[in-house]
Motif scaffolding. Structure first.
Motif, mmCIF file in Angstrom:
data_model
loop_
_atom_site.group_PDB
_atom_site.id
_atom_site.type_symbol
_atom_site.label_atom_id
_atom_site.label_comp_id
_atom_site.label_asym_id
_atom_site.label_seq_id
_atom_site.Cartn_x
_atom_site.Cartn_y
_atom_site.Cartn_z
ATOM 1 N N GLN A 13 19.821 43.364 58.088
ATOM 2 C CA GLN A 13 20.683 44.335 57.619
ATOM 3 C C GLN A 13 21.345 44.901 58.922
ATOM 4 O O GLN A 13 22.357 45.163 59.108
ATOM 5 N N ASP A 14 20.434 45.308 59.534
ATOM 6 C CA ASP A 14 20.817 46.093 60.999
ATOM 7 C C ASP A 14 21.720 45.302 61.776
ATOM 8 O O ASP A 14 22.625 45.510 62.181
ATOM 9 N N THR A 15 21.263 43.879 61.961
ATOM 10 C CA THR A 15 22.062 43.090 62.822
ATOM 11 C C THR A 15 23.427 42.424 61.990
ATOM 12 O O THR A 15 24.364 42.424 62.700
ATOM 13 N N GLY A 16 23.097 42.402 60.762
ATOM 14 C CA GLY A 16 24.547 41.979 60.112
ATOM 15 C C GLY A 16 25.496 42.934 59.954
ATOM 16 O O GLY A 16 26.636 42.722 60.179
ATOM 17 N N ASN A 17 25.198 44.288 59.932
ATOM 18 C CA ASN A 17 26.168 45.309 59.928
ATOM 19 C C ASN A 17 26.731 45.484 60.929
ATOM 20 O O ASN A 17 28.088 45.699 61.272
ATOM 21 N N ARG A 18 26.185 45.202 62.312
ATOM 22 C CA ARG A 18 26.635 45.319 63.629
ATOM 23 C C ARG A 18 27.541 44.323 63.956
ATOM 24 O O ARG A 18 28.471 44.387 64.291
ATOM 25 N N LYS A 19 27.142 43.099 63.475
ATOM 26 C CA LYS A 19 27.877 41.810 63.734
ATOM 27 C C LYS A 19 29.127 41.291 62.832
ATOM 28 O O LYS A 19 30.101 40.938 63.353
ATOM 29 N N TRP A 20 28.698 41.351 61.546
ATOM 30 C CA TRP A 20 29.581 41.133 60.675
ATOM 31 C C TRP A 20 30.280 42.009 59.853
ATOM 32 O O TRP A 20 31.204 41.656 58.972
ATOM 33 N N GLY A 21 29.719 43.205 59.816
ATOM 34 C CA GLY A 21 29.990 44.196 58.891
ATOM 35 C C GLY A 21 29.270 44.354 57.412
ATOM 36 O O GLY A 21 28.522 45.283 56.959
ATOM 37 N N THR A 22 29.293 43.045 56.968
ATOM 38 C CA THR A 22 28.377 42.958 55.684
ATOM 39 C C THR A 22 27.340 41.715 55.895
ATOM 40 O O THR A 22 27.860 40.449 56.130
ATOM 41 N N PRO A 23 25.990 41.850 55.618
ATOM 42 C CA PRO A 23 25.305 40.729 56.006
ATOM 43 C C PRO A 23 25.707 39.707 54.957
ATOM 44 O O PRO A 23 26.030 39.943 53.718
ATOM 45 N N TYR A 24 25.547 38.336 55.410
ATOM 46 C CA TYR A 24 25.861 37.237 54.350
ATOM 47 C C TYR A 24 24.968 37.079 53.499
ATOM 48 O O TYR A 24 25.168 36.841 52.206
ATOM 49 N N LEU A 25 23.442 37.024 54.022
ATOM 50 C CA LEU A 25 22.774 36.847 52.772
ATOM 51 C C LEU A 25 22.180 38.070 51.971
ATOM 52 O O LEU A 25 22.185 39.149 52.551
ATOM 53 N N THR A 26 21.860 37.674 50.783
ATOM 54 C CA THR A 26 21.461 38.855 49.760
ATOM 55 C C THR A 26 20.040 39.166 50.070
ATOM 56 O O THR A 26 19.008 38.232 50.548
ATOM 57 N N ARG A 27 19.515 40.253 49.614
ATOM 58 C CA ARG A 27 17.958 40.373 49.361
ATOM 59 C C ARG A 27 17.306 39.436 48.765
ATOM 60 O O ARG A 27 16.172 39.054 49.178
ATOM 61 N N ALA A 28 17.858 39.004 47.544
ATOM 62 C CA ALA A 28 17.316 38.191 46.758
ATOM 63 C C ALA A 28 17.040 36.573 47.504
ATOM 64 O O ALA A 28 16.373 35.773 47.063
ATOM 65 N N PHE A 29 17.990 36.213 48.494
ATOM 66 C CA PHE A 29 17.612 35.054 49.356
ATOM 67 C C PHE A 29 16.194 35.073 49.673
ATOM 68 O O PHE A 29 15.410 34.234 50.075
ATOM 69 N N PHE A 30 15.787 36.331 50.455
ATOM 70 C CA PHE A 30 14.468 36.301 51.103
ATOM 71 C C PHE A 30 13.176 36.400 49.992
ATOM 72 O O PHE A 30 12.178 35.923 50.211
ATOM 73 N N ASP A 31 13.530 36.633 48.561
ATOM 74 C CA ASP A 31 12.670 36.440 47.823
ATOM 75 C C ASP A 31 12.689 35.113 47.285
ATOM 76 O O ASP A 31 11.289 34.325 47.142
ATOM 77 N N ALA A 32 13.502 34.067 47.508
ATOM 78 C CA ALA A 32 13.621 32.745 47.174
ATOM 79 C C ALA A 32 13.028 32.149 48.260
ATOM 80 O O ALA A 32 12.383 31.221 48.017
#
Length: 393
Positions: free
Chosen positions: A239-258
């Motif tokens: 989330q930290d990297t995504g917010n800094r680089k893209w504004g909104t992270p591409y992957l959802t939290r549910a992806f990491f559960d998958a």
């Protein structure tokens, strides 16, 4: 396209049997680890079920399948795109030019693995159907774009062989550039360092020592060693990297559960741990012969920890597991000093408007010369003490 090959479009993977998809995407997987972990059914399905692609994301699945005599002979990860985010082979300037001329650039079709700048096959064919399958999928994708008055079709991070074949079919080919580390049959990290110029070798040793001095330990986890709490930590990093680089992270939290459920054997998670808590991490995908660096993040900043977790630990893993290369993702000339040399990447492009296609073709010709020159120049600045090595194919 011959009359005996039928092309179908699917809005999700639920209508495609996993065995059929993987028979085309990774037939070698029956004998072990797939060459390309990103085109497996389980990876693409995890993107889909987690909501990382689909409604509201600008990535609408339009998977293609090709059947001949009742057998699936080819598939392709195809998406209708409402923007140009998450692609890493950028066409924003084409979109602006197209729309400034009065056209509608979006939606477009993208044959790609979402958010993944890793080279691999995009025309996924069953063994023995390589030419027929690619031709059918290519013609089918172009026909879908034309029938729906879409501006364009883009095939990104395809193989060089696919780029050559696609150009022969009339698509425009484009090259880009990344940094990859190549394993020259090194026995260990020291063997790699021995091939570097003295100053570069000393710098890497200094960086590794600084990183290891962050006050904890670095662990490399894969398979069942990855636990749900590790994903909790990595989600914070991502989330930290995504917010800094893209504004909104591409992957959802549910992806990491998958990922915990069905992808952990395909993943290498490198974590910097202190007092039982992760303070930084790097996520890699494991192919049969290649380690793919994907994401990095941290909650604390320590000197050189990024280089250690993302680049040097990846090299250690590749050497220990007899892998030929590490692909470190998009961009980043800082990778050059750490043994990652520039290589060409490939894409294919089709445009409905002939005038616009001609203009892009002229642009790509000039761009290709510039990229070739850049790769040649950057290679001369590599850290190796001998003559720069040619990229192994």
């Amino acid at each position: 396209m011959t009359d005996t090959i039928e092309i179908n479009v699917h809005p999700d993977l639920s209508g495609i049997a996993q065995t059929d998809w993987d028979a085309c995407a990774c037939p070698e997987g029956a004998d072990g680890r797939p060459i390309d972990p990103f085109t497996t059914y389980r990876f693409l399905r995890a993107l889909e079920t987690s909501g990382s692609v689909g409604p509201g994301t600008g990535w609408q699945p339009r998977y293609l399948t090709a059947h001949q005599d009742g057998q699936m002979i080819a598939v392709a990860p195809l998406y209708a795109k409402g923007h140009s985010q998450g692609e890493y082979i950028f066409d924003h300037n084409w979109a602006h030019a197209y729309e400034n001329a009065g056209g509608r650039y979006y939606p477009k079709l993208q044959m790609a693995v979402p958010f993944t700048p890793a080279t691999g096959r995009r025309f996924l064919t069953r063994a023995g159907f390589e030419m027929a399958g690619m031709s059918a999928i290519m013609q089918g994708a172009v026909q879908i774009a034309a029938d729906n008055d879409l501006s364009s079709l883009h095939v990104t991070f395809c193989t060089e062989a696919e780029a050559i074949a696609g150009a022969e079919m009339g698509l425009l080919s484009r090259i880009g550039q990344q940094f990859h580390w190549v394993n020259d049959a090194y026995e260990d990290f020291g063997g790699f360092l021995a091939q570097l110029a003295s100053r570069k070798r000393k710098n890497i040793r200094r960086e590794r020592a600084q990183a290891q001095n962050f006050g904890g330990e670095i662990v490399s986890l894969t398979g069942d060693a990855i636990q749900p709490e590790h994903w909790d930590a990595f989600w914070r990093f991502y989330q930290d990297t995504g917010n800094r680089k893209w504004g909104t992270p591409y992957l959802t939290r549910a992806f990491f559960d998958a990922a915990q459920e069905c992808l952990r054997d395909d993943m290498l998670l490198v974590l910097a741990m202190r007092d039982g808590h992760a303070v930084a991490g790097a996520l890699n995908m494991i192919g049969r012969d290649t380690l793919y660096g994907r994401y990095w993040g941290c909650t604390e900043h320590h000197p050189c920890l990024h280089f250690e977790l993302c680049y040097y630990q990846a090299i250690d893993f590749a050497i220990a597991n007899g892998m030929s290369r590490v692909e470190a993702g998009a961009q980043g000339e800082h990778k050059l000093a750490r043994g990652y040399l520039p290589v060409a990447t490939h894409s294919l492009h089709w445009f409905r408007d002939q005038g616009f296609k001609d203009a892009v073709a002229r642009y790509l010709e000039a761009e290709r010369e510039a990229v070739d020159e850049e790769i040649e120049i950057l290679t001369t600045y590599g850290p190796f003490r001998n003559e720069p090595r040619e990229e192994q194919q």
